[in-house]
Scaffold this motif. Sequence first.
Motif, PDB file in Angstrom:
ATOM      1  N   LYS A 102     -12.632  45.397 -10.595  1.00  0.00           N
ATOM      2  CA  LYS A 102     -13.682  44.410 -10.827  1.00  0.00           C
ATOM      3  C   LYS A 102     -13.536  43.162  -9.969  1.00  0.00           C
ATOM      4  O   LYS A 102     -13.802  42.046 -10.420  1.00  0.00           O
ATOM      5  N   ASN A 103     -13.120  43.366  -8.703  1.00  0.00           N
ATOM      6  CA  ASN A 103     -13.085  42.249  -7.766  1.00  0.00           C
ATOM      7  C   ASN A 103     -14.302  42.254  -6.838  1.00  0.00           C
ATOM      8  O   ASN A 103     -14.444  41.381  -5.984  1.00  0.00           O
ATOM      9  N   ASN A 104     -15.162  43.242  -7.011  1.00  0.00           N
ATOM     10  CA  ASN A 104     -16.421  43.349  -6.274  1.00  0.00           C
ATOM     11  C   ASN A 104     -16.243  43.561  -4.770  1.00  0.00           C
ATOM     12  O   ASN A 104     -17.160  43.323  -3.996  1.00  0.00           O
ATOM     13  N   TYR A 105     -15.080  44.046  -4.353  1.00  0.00           N
ATOM     14  CA  TYR A 105     -14.887  44.345  -2.936  1.00  0.00           C
ATOM     15  C   TYR A 105     -15.886  45.395  -2.450  1.00  0.00           C
ATOM     16  O   TYR A 105     -16.282  45.392  -1.284  1.00  0.00           O
ATOM     17  N   GLU A 106     -16.280  46.304  -3.345  1.00  0.00           N
ATOM     18  CA  GLU A 106     -17.130  47.418  -2.917  1.00  0.00           C
ATOM     19  C   GLU A 106     -18.480  46.947  -2.377  1.00  0.00           C
ATOM     20  O   GLU A 106     -18.987  47.490  -1.391  1.00  0.00           O
ATOM     21  N   ILE A 107     -19.080  45.916  -2.997  1.00  0.00           N
ATOM     22  CA  ILE A 107     -20.382  45.462  -2.490  1.00  0.00           C
ATOM     23  C   ILE A 107     -20.219  44.631  -1.220  1.00  0.00           C
ATOM     24  O   ILE A 107     -21.107  44.618  -0.356  1.00  0.00           O
ATOM     25  N   LEU A 108     -19.094  43.935  -1.086  1.00  0.00           N
ATOM     26  CA  LEU A 108     -18.811  43.232   0.169  1.00  0.00           C
ATOM     27  C   LEU A 108     -18.674  44.242   1.299  1.00  0.00           C
ATOM     28  O   LEU A 108     -19.268  44.081   2.375  1.00  0.00           O
ATOM     29  N   LEU A 109     -17.911  45.301   1.050  1.00  0.00           N
ATOM     30  CA  LEU A 109     -17.709  46.335   2.061  1.00  0.00           C
ATOM     31  C   LEU A 109     -19.019  47.036   2.396  1.00  0.00           C
ATOM     32  O   LEU A 109     -19.308  47.313   3.571  1.00  0.00           O
ATOM     33  N   PHE A 110     -19.823  47.324   1.387  1.00  0.00           N
ATOM     34  CA  PHE A 110     -21.109  47.990   1.609  1.00  0.00           C
ATOM     35  C   PHE A 110     -21.985  47.149   2.541  1.00  0.00           C
ATOM     36  O   PHE A 110     -22.595  47.672   3.485  1.00  0.00           O
ATOM     37  N   SER A 111     -22.060  45.848   2.283  1.00  0.00           N
ATOM     38  CA  SER A 111     -22.874  44.972   3.127  1.00  0.00           C
ATOM     39  C   SER A 111     -22.300  44.892   4.541  1.00  0.00           C
ATOM     40  O   SER A 111     -23.050  44.857   5.523  1.00  0.00           O
ATOM     41  N   LEU A 112     -20.974  44.871   4.661  1.00  0.00           N
ATOM     42  CA  LEU A 112     -20.344  44.849   5.986  1.00  0.00           C
ATOM     43  C   LEU A 112     -20.604  46.146   6.739  1.00  0.00           C
ATOM     44  O   LEU A 112     -20.799  46.136   7.964  1.00  0.00           O
ATOM     45  N   PHE A 113     -20.626  47.258   6.019  1.00  0.00           N
ATOM     46  CA  PHE A 113     -20.927  48.547   6.656  1.00  0.00           C
ATOM     47  C   PHE A 113     -22.349  48.532   7.241  1.00  0.00           C
ATOM     48  O   PHE A 113     -22.594  49.112   8.301  1.00  0.00           O
ATOM     49  N   LEU A 114     -23.272  47.889   6.530  1.00  0.00           N
ATOM     50  CA  LEU A 114     -24.641  47.755   7.050  1.00  0.00           C
ATOM     51  C   LEU A 114     -24.639  46.987   8.370  1.00  0.00           C
ATOM     52  O   LEU A 114     -25.439  47.264   9.265  1.00  0.00           O
ATOM     53  N   LEU A 115     -23.721  46.015   8.468  1.00  0.00           N
ATOM     54  CA  LEU A 115     -23.613  45.213   9.687  1.00  0.00           C
ATOM     55  C   LEU A 115     -22.893  45.990  10.792  1.00  0.00           C
ATOM     56  O   LEU A 115     -23.149  45.773  11.975  1.00  0.00           O
ATOM     57  N   PHE A 116     -21.972  46.879  10.409  1.00  0.00           N
ATOM     58  CA  PHE A 116     -21.313  47.753  11.375  1.00  0.00           C
ATOM     59  C   PHE A 116     -22.353  48.587  12.122  1.00  0.00           C
ATOM     60  O   PHE A 116     -22.331  48.686  13.348  1.00  0.00           O
ATOM     61  N   ILE A 117     -23.250  49.223  11.344  1.00  0.00           N
ATOM     62  CA  ILE A 117     -24.295  50.077  11.921  1.00  0.00           C
ATOM     63  C   ILE A 117     -25.626  49.583  11.363  1.00  0.00           C
ATOM     64  O   ILE A 117     -26.105  50.061  10.329  1.00  0.00           O
ATOM     65  N   THR A 118     -26.220  48.611  12.027  1.00  0.00           N
ATOM     66  CA  THR A 118     -27.443  47.980  11.510  1.00  0.00           C
ATOM     67  C   THR A 118     -28.610  48.962  11.439  1.00  0.00           C
ATOM     68  O   THR A 118     -29.564  48.740  10.684  1.00  0.00           O
ATOM     69  N   GLN A 119     -28.526  50.059  12.214  1.00  0.00           N
ATOM     70  CA  GLN A 119     -29.600  51.058  12.198  1.00  0.00           C
ATOM     71  C   GLN A 119     -29.759  51.715  10.836  1.00  0.00           C
ATOM     72  O   GLN A 119     -30.787  52.348  10.561  1.00  0.00           O
ATOM     73  N   THR A 120     -28.764  51.574   9.957  1.00  0.00           N
ATOM     74  CA  THR A 120     -28.866  52.156   8.617  1.00  0.00           C
ATOM     75  C   THR A 120     -29.952  51.478   7.784  1.00  0.00           C
ATOM     76  O   THR A 120     -30.341  52.018   6.745  1.00  0.00           O
ATOM     77  N   THR A 121     -30.425  50.330   8.235  1.00  0.00           N
ATOM     78  CA  THR A 121     -31.478  49.629   7.477  1.00  0.00           C
ATOM     79  C   THR A 121     -32.870  49.867   8.050  1.00  0.00           C
ATOM     80  O   THR A 121     -33.846  49.293   7.554  1.00  0.00           O
ATOM     81  N   ILE A 122     -32.978  50.697   9.085  1.00  0.00           N
ATOM     82  CA  ILE A 122     -34.256  50.892   9.772  1.00  0.00           C
ATOM     83  C   ILE A 122     -35.159  51.909   9.074  1.00  0.00           C
ATOM     84  O   ILE A 122     -36.342  51.672   8.832  1.00  0.00           O
ATOM     85  N   ASN A 123     -34.597  53.068   8.742  1.00  0.00           N
ATOM     86  CA  ASN A 123     -35.392  54.183   8.221  1.00  0.00           C
ATOM     87  C   ASN A 123     -35.686  53.987   6.733  1.00  0.00           C
ATOM     88  O   ASN A 123     -34.789  54.094   5.896  1.00  0.00           O
ATOM     89  N   SER A 124     -36.932  53.721   6.404  1.00  0.00           N
ATOM     90  CA  SER A 124     -37.310  53.447   5.013  1.00  0.00           C
ATOM     91  C   SER A 124     -37.078  54.662   4.120  1.00  0.00           C
ATOM     92  O   SER A 124     -36.685  54.519   2.954  1.00  0.00           O
ATOM     93  N   ASN A 125     -37.309  55.865   4.650  1.00  0.00           N
ATOM     94  CA  ASN A 125     -37.093  57.079   3.853  1.00  0.00           C
ATOM     95  C   ASN A 125     -35.625  57.237   3.465  1.00  0.00           C
ATOM     96  O   ASN A 125     -35.298  57.637   2.346  1.00  0.00           O
ATOM     97  N   VAL A 126     -34.729  56.922   4.395  1.00  0.00           N
ATOM     98  CA  VAL A 126     -33.294  57.017   4.115  1.00  0.00           C
ATOM     99  C   VAL A 126     -32.883  55.975   3.080  1.00  0.00           C
ATOM    100  O   VAL A 126     -32.088  56.258   2.175  1.00  0.00           O
TER     101      VAL A 126
END
Length: 307
Positions: A71-95
């Motif tokens: 319950k230190n919430n690292y998982e959501i920090l990492l998830f958001s950082l992963f989006l920044l690693f590969i910004t293309q993951t936010t492009i495809n609305s269907n995905v």
Amino acid sequence: MITSFFNKSRSIYLIIVFFIALLAFVIARINGVNQDFNFDFLLKQAFLLIVVYASILLLNFIVNKNSLTNKNNYEILLFSLFLLFITQTTINSNVIWSNLFVLLGLRRIISLRSPSNTKKKLFDAAIWISIAALFYFWAILFFVLILLSLVLYSDNNIRHWLIPFLGVLTVLVITASLSVILYDEFFEIYKFSPEISYDFSNYNSISYLIAITVLLSFGVWSSIFYSNNIKKKKKAFRVSFKTIIIAAIIGFFVVIFAPNKDGSEFLFLFAPLAIIIANYIDIIQEKWFKEIFLAVLIIVPFVLLML
């Protein structure tokens, strides 16, 4: 220092996570969208951003509800950082939509550790994953996660094994009915794309190679310790932790099978990978190593933005 900040500064934690996700979202559209930024476009993107935020909050809910981390919430920090690693993951609305429904299905699958309402949980999980497959075909691979969970729980009730298939059939019937009503065709509304491509040439760039190398190397390293640490968990929670490992493997196969490798397919891997790495950060004993480990994951995506 970094770990202490994120452990203590919980009031601004979510703001930081949402800002990182917003940054990834905006950069992806600046670099990869060839469309006029009119009101309709901005409205659609704002709604899509809300779906991304909903996925982050849902991931946080799944983790906290099932005690998948400390319950230190690292998982959501990492998830958001992963989006920044590969910004293309936010492009495809269907995905993005498909991943949200996969997370809803994952929530119901993990909740199977409680013996109550098992039939409803199995049916719901199959419904959510089937809907996810309507948006992105290869999300159907997560249906295997339901069946493997029944294997892990040693569930020999034949009705429990049939219920997930009834859930899939329900979605198919409803979707076919809507297709007839809207298009006068049974399968017009389906967006099935069962093609497979092994052409990874799109990943042949410095930013992709660094991002994939860091994510996979950190993920594999963390998975080794994560798997070894499962036996230390309470018996009732062990299957839940094994489910996350299986989900990560399935997410990896979605990436392998993706017919159009534009980077968006990595989104299916991010949630389970974030949970696995967050667990590894929890068990690191050496303070200096924990700081460096987390610092690399924070710094690298910002460096990649400059390449």
